[in-house]
Design a protein around this motif. Structure first.
Motif, short mmCIF file in Angstrom:
data_model
loop_
_atom_site.label_atom_id
_atom_site.label_comp_id
_atom_site.label_asym_id
_atom_site.label_seq_id
_atom_site.Cartn_x
_atom_site.Cartn_y
_atom_site.Cartn_z
N ASP A 244 3.65 -35.63 -14.76
CA ASP A 244 4.77 -36.12 -13.95
C ASP A 244 4.35 -36.44 -12.52
O ASP A 244 5.18 -36.82 -11.68
CB ASP A 244 5.92 -35.11 -13.93
N ASP B 61 3.02 -34.29 -10.28
CA ASP B 61 2.89 -33.11 -9.43
C ASP B 61 1.45 -32.62 -9.43
O ASP B 61 0.76 -32.67 -10.45
CB ASP B 61 3.80 -31.98 -9.92
N THR C 283 5.63 -27.14 -17.92
CA THR C 283 5.85 -28.59 -17.93
C THR C 283 6.25 -29.09 -19.31
O THR C 283 6.78 -30.19 -19.45
CB THR C 283 4.60 -29.36 -17.48
#
Length: 249
Positions: free
Chosen positions: A38, A40, A65
């Protein structure tokens, strides 16, 4: 006592990237240049035990996640294999490794960060590829057909660990498994393929090939160095060479 600045500098020397390290309540929190799917950044945590050893972990972030994407039973086996290949363990949803001295902490942080990115990317075993990845698969498939090479898509295999894999492309005449490496986050794809190929290399003598999508830019030496441990690594820019080789085998 954890030497925050020393460990951060060791990581910068190792990774050649900016690293943010902060000490919070006796625990070192390090933001690495690695990323989750994602976007991050991967954070690793460093604790020092009473006996002076250092425990490096992801704090369960990689497993978190996957909540809502992959069940605990489905992820358990590939996550444990990913952890093992990076010299770590995966227990209770957390990746950890322990080292004796602070000189080894930076390497342990890198290994945990790689493993965390790989575990998070393991959902790709159970999902469809992203559009950019799919486009590169179509490019490779088209070239294989131009060379009159028979190719199968999404062929099912079982690794030595017993874990099932879906190979992106398979050339039955030469038993060659081809995995394209590219997309939005090639390192994450590479870590997942590293585990897949490491497992498949122990069964049936398949030829394993990773094809790097370097049409727009080089993917960097890290991706190639990682995959070369378990597979033949091919550049798309030199596709005429290795496609001819596959066709003539």
């Amino acid at each position: 006592m954890i030497a925050e600045s020393d460990i951060a500098q060791q990581l910068r020397d190792l990774l050649g990237s900016e690293v943010d390290a902060r000490c919070e309540n006796g625990r070192l929190r390090i933001l690495t240049p690695f990323e989750y799917p994602d976007g991050d950044g991967v954070v690793v945590l460093v604790d020092q035990s009473a006996d002076g050893r250092f425990v490096v972990s992801d704090g369960g972030a990689a497993d978190a996640t996957l909540v809502g994407q992959v069940g605990a039973k489905a992820i358990g086996s590939p996550a444990a294999e990913i952890a093992r290949r990076f010299g770590a363990v995966f227990e209770g949803g957390e990746l950890t490794t322990t080292v004796e001295g602070d000189a080894d902490v930076a390497d342990a942080c890198q290994r945990i960060a790689c493993a965390a990115a790989g575990v998070a990317e393991a959902a790709t075993y159970l999902r469809r590829q992203r559009p950019k990845e799919m486009e590169f698969v179509d490019v490779i498939t088209s070239k294989l057909h131009q060379h009159e090479i028979e190719v199968e898509a999404e062929r099912k295999f079982e690794g030595a660990s017993g874990h099932p894999y879906t190979a992106t492309l398979f050339v039955p005449d030469t038993e060659t498994v081809i995995e394209p490496i590219g997309g939005e986050r090639p390192w994450n794809v590479a870590t997942a393929v590293y585990v897949e190929f490491g497992d498949l290399s122990k069964v049936n003598g398949y030829r394993l090939m990773a094809v790097l999508d370097d049409r727009e830019a080089d993917l960097g030496p890290d991706v190639s160095n990682l995959l070369s441990q378990v597979a033949d690594v091919a550049s798309w820019r030199q596709h005429d060479l290795w496609l001819s080789e596959i066709a003539s085998r």
